[in-house]
Design an enzyme around this catalytic site. Structure first.
Site, PDB file in Angstrom:
ATOM      1  N   ASP A  11       0.825  -1.222   0.000  1.00 31.83           N
ATOM      2  CA  ASP A  11       0.000   0.000   0.000  1.00 31.83           C
ATOM      3  C   ASP A  11       0.852   1.261   0.000  1.00 31.83           C
ATOM      4  O   ASP A  11       0.665   2.153  -0.823  1.00 31.83           O
ATOM      5  CB  ASP A  11      -0.915   0.046   1.244  1.00 31.83           C
ATOM      6  CG  ASP A  11      -2.104  -0.889   1.129  1.00 31.83           C
ATOM      7  OD1 ASP A  11      -2.348  -1.414   0.016  1.00 31.83           O
ATOM      8  OD2 ASP A  11      -2.782  -1.100   2.141  1.00 31.83           O
ATOM      9  N   ARG A  60      -0.004   5.298  17.010  1.00 31.89           N
ATOM     10  CA  ARG A  60      -0.374   6.289  15.983  1.00 31.89           C
ATOM     11  C   ARG A  60      -0.006   7.724  16.348  1.00 31.89           C
ATOM     12  O   ARG A  60       0.531   8.447  15.508  1.00 31.89           O
ATOM     13  CB  ARG A  60      -1.860   6.199  15.625  1.00 31.89           C
ATOM     14  CG  ARG A  60      -2.292   4.835  15.064  1.00 31.89           C
ATOM     15  CD  ARG A  60      -1.361   4.301  14.010  1.00 31.89           C
ATOM     16  NE  ARG A  60      -1.844   3.095  13.374  1.00 31.89           N
ATOM     17  CZ  ARG A  60      -1.203   1.927  13.365  1.00 31.89           C
ATOM     18  NH1 ARG A  60      -0.043   1.790  13.973  1.00 31.89           N
ATOM     19  NH2 ARG A  60      -1.702   0.887  12.733  1.00 31.89           N
ATOM     20  N   ASP A 100      -7.560   4.166  12.529  1.00 29.76           N
ATOM     21  CA  ASP A 100      -6.225   4.759  12.419  1.00 29.76           C
ATOM     22  C   ASP A 100      -6.190   6.056  11.618  1.00 29.76           C
ATOM     23  O   ASP A 100      -5.436   6.969  11.941  1.00 29.76           O
ATOM     24  CB  ASP A 100      -5.252   3.735  11.819  1.00 29.76           C
ATOM     25  CG  ASP A 100      -4.917   2.639  12.827  1.00 29.76           C
ATOM     26  OD1 ASP A 100      -5.035   2.904  14.038  1.00 29.76           O
ATOM     27  OD2 ASP A 100      -4.541   1.536  12.406  1.00 29.76           O
ATOM     28  N   SER A 125      -5.102  -9.088   8.366  1.00 30.04           N
ATOM     29  CA  SER A 125      -4.533  -7.744   8.377  1.00 30.04           C
ATOM     30  C   SER A 125      -3.882  -7.554   9.741  1.00 30.04           C
ATOM     31  O   SER A 125      -4.522  -7.758  10.777  1.00 30.04           O
ATOM     32  CB  SER A 125      -5.659  -6.736   8.155  1.00 30.04           C
ATOM     33  OG  SER A 125      -5.206  -5.463   8.522  1.00 30.04           O
TER      34      SER A 125
END
Ligand code: ARG
Length: 409
Positions: free
Chosen positions: A15, A96, A125, A176
Site C-alpha cells: 500500500d 499512531r 487509524d 490484516s
C-alpha cells in the site's frame, strides 16, 4: 518555484509503496518517506529505506522510536491501567500519535506542505493520524491515498505492475496485521465471522495454551512509582523489560484476546490480539495499586481509567484532557512502589502475591487472630452516623406510607 512536498508514513508494504508513486502522480509533489520502528517487528529498516528511494522518494528517513514509545506512550498508559472495553491494551492505537508526531517533525524539518498515511477509510487509524497531526500542526494538510483510491487488491496490483512497482510474490497473509512492542493485532479473513474460533494461524507470538508447559512459572515484577523496573530481581530498561515479560508470558500462552470492539467510525469489528507483556504488566500494576493507593484515590482513579483508554482509542492523545489526566495519574503513582508475583500457567496469569515498603495493608488491622488492633467498639458509633441518612429516609417513607393508609381507610 520548487515543488511541494509530502512526508509519507512508510511501512515498506504494498500500500505505502504504491502510495509513493500515486502521490507524486496525483499531487505533483515530491515524496519523502518516514519508516518508524515501534518494536517487535522483524522489519529490515535499511532495506525499507533503500526501497523507498528506488520507488522514487526524494528522501527516506528511518527512525528507531522504541524507547520513546515505551517511556512516553506505553508507560502513561500502563500507569492508567488503560484497557479499551475491558479487553484491548491499545497497542495499535498508542503507536499512531507517536508516528504522527514524528511525521510532523520531519514535515517541519523538510518544509513539507502535506503528510500522508496508508489507512483505509473505515478504520480508527485514519482518525488517529489526522487528529494528531492537526493537534500538532494545524497548517499541515493530510493525504490519504489508500482511502482516496479505494481500489480492490487486483486494481492496486495492476497499478503497481503498470508503474514497475515490485509486487510481493508468494502467498498473501490472510489477515490484516499491526505489530509493535506492546502488542500484535490481527483482523479480517475468517475472523470476520465472530462465531468462528480464531485459527492457530492467527497467532504468532503466543503458544497455544493447550501446548504450554505443564509446570507453572512465577514472575516477580518490581515497580518504582508506577514504573516497572525489574523482572525476577533483574533491573531492566523499559524496552528490555517489556521484551522479557513478553517472552516468558508468551511461552505460557498468556495474552490472547478475542474482542468484538466498537470502532470510532461506528462499525463493530472482531480483532484477535496477542498482548502477553501488556496483559501481565497491567495486571501486576493494578495489583500493586491495591496495597499502595488509599481508598478514595484508588476509587477515583478507577473511574478515570476507562476515560483514558477511550481518549487513546479515539485518537485524542494530543489533547488537554489527556494531558490533564496524565498529570493526575502521574501524581497518583508516587507511592506505587513494590513487587508483585504473577503465576503463569496454560494461558492464565494470576497475581499470587504483592508487597511494598509503603503498603497500606495492615496485618494488625486485618487479622482475625489475637494480634487484632482494630477497635471493634468504635464501629458502633461509626455505623450510627454513616447510616443516619439512610435511616432518616426510611423513617420518613414509612411515616408517609402509614398516613396514606390511614387516609385511604
Ligand atoms: N482495532 C485496533 C485498533 O483500532 C487495531 C487495529 C490494528 N490494525 C490491524 N490491521 N489489525 O486500535
Amino acid at each position: 518555484m520548487s515543488k511541494q512536498k509530502c512526508v509519507l508514513a512508510y511501512s515498506g508494504g504494498l500500500d505505502t509503496t504504491v502510495a509513493i508513486h500515486w502521490i507524486k502522480e496525483n499531487y505533483d509533489c515530491d515524496v519523502v518517506t518516514l519508516a518508524v520502528d515501534v518494536g517487535a517487528n522483524d522489519k529490515d529498516l535499511d532495506y525499507i529505506q533503500k526501497k523507498a528511494l528506488a520507488i522514487g522518494a526524494t528522501a527516506s528517513y528511518v527512525h528507531d522510536a522504541k524507547r520513546e514509545y515505551a517511556y512516553e506512550y506505553i508507560l502513561p498508559t500502563l500507569m492508567a491501567n488503560a484497557i479499551y472495553e475491558s479487553k484491548y491494551y491499545l497497542s495499535a492505537a498508542l503507536s499512531r500519535p507517536l508516528i504522527s508526531k514524528l511525521l510532523v517533525d520531519v514535515a517541519q524539518k523538510e518544509g513539507a506542505d502535506f503528510v500522508a498515511h496508508g489507512c483505509t477509510g473505515k478504520g480508527n487509524d485514519q482518525v488517529r493520524f489526522e487528529v494528531s497531526v492537526a493537534a500538532l500542526d494545524p497548517n499541515i494538510k493530510v493525504i490519504a491515498p489508500v482511502r482516496d483510491w479505494a481500489w480492490s487488491r487486483e486494481e492496486e496490483i495492476d497499478y503497481a505492475i503498470k508503474h514497475n512497482i515490485p509486487v510481493p510474490v508468494g502467498k498473501e497473509n490472510p489477515f490484516s496485521l499491526d505489530v509493535n512492542l506492546w502488542g500484535r493485532s490481527c483482523e479480517a479473513g475468517v475472523l470476520e465471522d465472530p462465531w468462528t474460533e480464531a485459527p492457530e494461524a492467527a497467532f504468532e507470538w503466543t503458544v497455544s495454551p493447550q501446548n504450554a508447559p505443564e509446570q507453572p512459572e512465577y514472575l516477580e515484577i518490581g515497580f518504582e512509582q508506577g514504573v516497572p523496573v525489574s523482572v525476577n530481581g533483574e533491573c531492566l530498561d523499559l524496552v528490555a523489560l517489556i521484551e522479557k515479560v513478553h517472552a516468558i508470558a508468551a511461552a505460557h500462552g498468556v495474552g490472547r484476546i478475542d474482542h468484538v470492539e466498537n470502532r470510532l467510525v461506528g462499525i463493530k469489528s472482531r480483532e484477535v490480539y496477542e498482548m502477553p507483556a501488556a496483559h501481565v504488566l497491567t495486571l501486576a500494576h493494578k495489583e500493586l495499586e491495591t496495597i499502595t493507593l488509599p481508598r478514595e484515590l484508588h476509587h477515583f482513579k478507577l473511574s478515570l481509567e476507562q476515560k483514558y483508554a477511550e481518549q487513546i482509542y479515539f485518537g485524542l492523545w494530543f489533547t488537554p484532557l489527556r494531558k490533564s489526566l496524565d498529570a493526575f495519574i502521574k501524581e497518583s503513582q508516587k507511592t506505587v512502589t513494590g513487587s508483585v508475583r504473577i503465576k503463569l500457567y496454560k494461558g492464565t496469569a494470576v497475581c499470587v502475591g504483592r508487597k511494598s515498603r509503603l503498603t497500606l495493608y495492615s496485618y494488625d488491622l486485618a487479622t482475625y487472630d489475637k494480634a487484632d488492633k482494630f477497635d471493634h467498639k468504635a464501629s458502633k458509633g461509626f455505623i450510627d452516623i454513616f447510616g443516619l441518612p439512610t435511616k432518616v429516609f426510611a423513617a420518613v417513607q414509612k411515616n408517609a406510607e402509614e398516613k396514606e393508609t390511614v387516609a385511604a381507610d
